[in-house]
Design a protein around this motif. Structure first.
Motif, short mmCIF file in Angstrom:
data_model
loop_
_atom_site.label_atom_id
_atom_site.label_comp_id
_atom_site.label_asym_id
_atom_site.label_seq_id
_atom_site.Cartn_x
_atom_site.Cartn_y
_atom_site.Cartn_z
N ASP A 1 121.00 50.92 70.30
CA ASP A 1 122.28 49.87 70.64
C ASP A 1 122.51 50.04 71.75
O ASP A 1 123.52 49.37 72.01
N ALA A 2 123.12 51.68 72.01
CA ALA A 2 124.35 51.50 73.61
C ALA A 2 123.32 51.30 75.38
O ALA A 2 123.67 50.35 75.52
N PHE A 3 121.75 51.09 75.00
CA PHE A 3 120.75 50.13 75.52
C PHE A 3 120.77 49.41 75.71
O PHE A 3 120.88 47.71 76.66
N MET A 4 120.66 48.35 74.20
CA MET A 4 120.25 47.11 74.17
C MET A 4 121.63 46.24 74.34
O MET A 4 121.98 45.58 74.93
N ALA A 5 122.69 46.75 74.05
CA ALA A 5 124.61 46.18 74.75
C ALA A 5 124.30 46.95 76.42
O ALA A 5 125.01 45.50 76.26
N ARG A 6 124.00 47.48 77.15
CA ARG A 6 124.44 47.30 78.69
C ARG A 6 123.63 46.82 78.46
O ARG A 6 123.88 45.48 79.82
N ALA A 7 122.54 46.29 78.56
CA ALA A 7 121.39 45.31 79.37
C ALA A 7 121.95 44.01 78.05
O ALA A 7 121.49 42.98 79.68
N ALA B 1 125.25 42.99 77.81
CA ALA B 1 126.27 42.44 79.04
C ALA B 1 125.51 42.28 79.96
O ALA B 1 125.87 40.98 80.49
N ALA B 2 124.52 43.11 80.68
CA ALA B 2 124.23 42.89 81.79
C ALA B 2 124.02 40.66 82.82
O ALA B 2 123.65 40.83 83.09
N TYR B 3 122.43 40.88 81.09
CA TYR B 3 122.21 39.57 81.00
C TYR B 3 122.90 38.66 81.09
O TYR B 3 123.26 37.58 82.09
N ALA C 1 126.39 38.23 81.95
CA ALA C 1 127.07 38.61 83.12
C ALA C 1 126.52 37.63 84.46
O ALA C 1 126.82 36.75 85.41
N GLY C 2 124.94 37.93 84.44
CA GLY C 2 124.85 37.43 85.60
C GLY C 2 123.79 36.22 86.13
O GLY C 2 123.59 36.16 86.04
N ARG C 3 123.22 35.59 84.94
CA ARG C 3 122.21 35.28 84.41
C ARG C 3 122.91 33.34 82.98
O ARG C 3 123.80 34.11 82.31
N ASP C 4 122.19 32.78 84.36
CA ASP C 4 122.58 31.05 82.39
C ASP C 4 121.35 31.37 81.38
O ASP C 4 119.92 31.21 81.88
N PRO C 5 121.27 32.41 80.50
CA PRO C 5 120.86 32.75 79.38
C PRO C 5 119.73 31.58 78.35
O PRO C 5 119.25 31.17 78.02
N SER D 1 117.39 42.43 82.79
CA SER D 1 116.67 40.65 83.09
C SER D 1 116.93 39.39 81.97
O SER D 1 115.25 38.84 82.21
N ALA D 2 116.40 40.39 80.55
CA ALA D 2 116.37 39.68 79.44
C ALA D 2 117.38 39.61 78.70
O ALA D 2 117.93 40.60 78.07
N ASP D 3 117.06 38.31 77.95
CA ASP D 3 117.48 38.26 75.94
C ASP D 3 117.03 39.46 75.30
O ASP D 3 116.29 38.89 75.34
N LEU D 4 118.27 40.44 74.43
CA LEU D 4 117.20 41.40 73.87
C LEU D 4 117.63 40.63 72.55
O LEU D 4 119.21 40.52 72.21
N THR D 5 117.34 40.33 71.01
CA THR D 5 117.32 40.05 69.89
C THR D 5 116.43 41.14 69.32
O THR D 5 115.63 41.43 69.22
N ALA D 6 117.39 40.96 67.81
CA ALA D 6 115.75 41.40 66.82
C ALA D 6 117.05 40.48 65.89
O ALA D 6 117.95 39.86 65.26
#
Length: 354
Positions: free
Chosen positions: A13-19, A21-23, A25-29, A246-251
């Motif tokens: 969950d910490a990895f997913m939240a960090r990933a 947040a960066a995604y 902030a820096g990309r057009d999803p 660099s990717a959108d993470l979902t579940a």
């Protein structure tokens, strides 16, 4: 299963939240995926009419709240219906958007500029003012960080991420939710603490003040084991553990667990409905027919978009909806036990027939 966590391992969950947040902030999803409001204006228009009907039953002006509003497309289409068909609906209330991304907040401001509203942005639901509330959330829950657990011969283990791969750690303080999950040896069980916390927050709000909430997302109506974590990078499936940000993470959303968490706070929790069935019951097919009549040159695109949203083999079955309401409130449109139809066919407000 290791006895102690390695220094470089990060709980999922910490990895997913960090990933994520960066995604965001820096990309057009929306270069990687497209959501229902972007596919068809009918989606937002139907939900706008839903808000009017469900909100009017609350007995007075209500705050209109959206969690995870994306580019603001859903809210813009909803307001197009609301401001023309029921201009008094928001009188005394306001539009509130729960969004943490400055980039997306700017998109939302642009999308809502044509309407006579002054949207207010929030980091969390807690800062939305008290009072009657109608809340929408489309593809909001799927991006909230999850934890993954594995049933082993020694008990439960938890998944961590280390160096782009999984690492399973022994678990001595298993969450109570695991005790009620049916899982065989080596099964993966997912729990989304953030989604459960949001359900509880919504439940508390709806008990304190009259309101109704609608959540639409992809997932399962019942709690089932399985690894549903996925990633989209450049519009294509990718490893969720490599190159975070660099990717959108979902579940997949566990609708049963989400509804149960809210219900424990005292709200009414209505049965999960498939997206295709919900849109059909709200008059989406009739709305499409009206749009095709007004814009025959776009009829093919209109029908294609609606098929994508409603067909069982596309989004119609995988995507589901759940509604929550304050104690004493009747079932909102689309969730009536007798399946009573509701239609916005008569509404002329749209992108195609302005």
């Amino acid at each position: 299963m290791t006895a102690a966590r390695a220094a470089g391992a990060e709980r999922l969950d910490a990895f997913m939240a960090r990933a994520n947040a960066a995604y965001y902030a820096g990309r057009d999803p929306f270069s990687d995926f497209i959501t229902a409001p972007e596919i068809s204006q009918i989606f937002g228009e139907i939900l706008g009419a839903w808000c009017v009907v469900a909100g009017t039953r609350l007995g007075g002006p209500a705050h209109l709240v959206e969690a995870g509003p994306g580019r603001g497309t859903l809210m813009a289409d909803a307001l197009r219906v609301i401001t023309r068909a029921a201009p008094d609906f928001l009188q005394g209330g306001a539009v509130h958007l729960i969004e943490t991304s400055p980039r997306l907040r700017a998109c939302q401001a642009d999308a809502l500029r044509p309407f006579p509203v002054s949207p207010v942005w929030h980091e969390t639901l807690e800062t939305v003012p008290r009072g009657r509330m109608v809340l929408l959330a489309n593809e909001f829950l799927d991006a909230l960080p999850i934890r993954q657990f594995i049933r082993t011969s020694d008990g439960w283990g938890e998944r961590y991420v280390e160096g782009g791969d999984w690492r399973v750690e022994s678990l001595h303080d298993a969450p109570p939710e695991l005790a009620v999950r049916d899982a065989d040896l080596d099964d993966v069980v997912e729990i989304c603490p953030a989604a459960l916390a949001f359900a509880e927050a919504v439940g508390e709000r709806l008990v304190a003040d009259p309101g109704v909430a609608l959540f639409i997302d992809y997932g399962t109506a019942r709690s089932l084991p399985g690894d549903s974590l996925q990633a989209l990078r450049d519009g294509r499936p990718a490893s969720p553990l490599v190159d975070p940000g660099s990717a959108d993470l979902t579940a997949h959303v566990d609708f049963e667990a989400f509804g149960a968490a809210a219900q424990l706070r005292g709200v009414r929790n209505f049965d999960v409905v498939e997206q295709g069935r919900l849109l059909a019951s709200l008059g989406a097919v009739e709305r499409a027919a009206a749009l095709c009549k007004n814009a025959p040159e776009q009829a093919g695109a209109i029908r294609s978009g609606l098929d994508r949203l409603m067909a069982p083999e596309r989004m119609g079955r995988l995507f589901k909806a759940i509604a929550l309401a304050s104690p004493g409130q009747v079932a909102p449109p689309g969730f009536e036990p007798d399946g009573a139809p509701f239609s916005v066919t008569g509404q002329r407000s749209s992108r195609n027939d302005d």
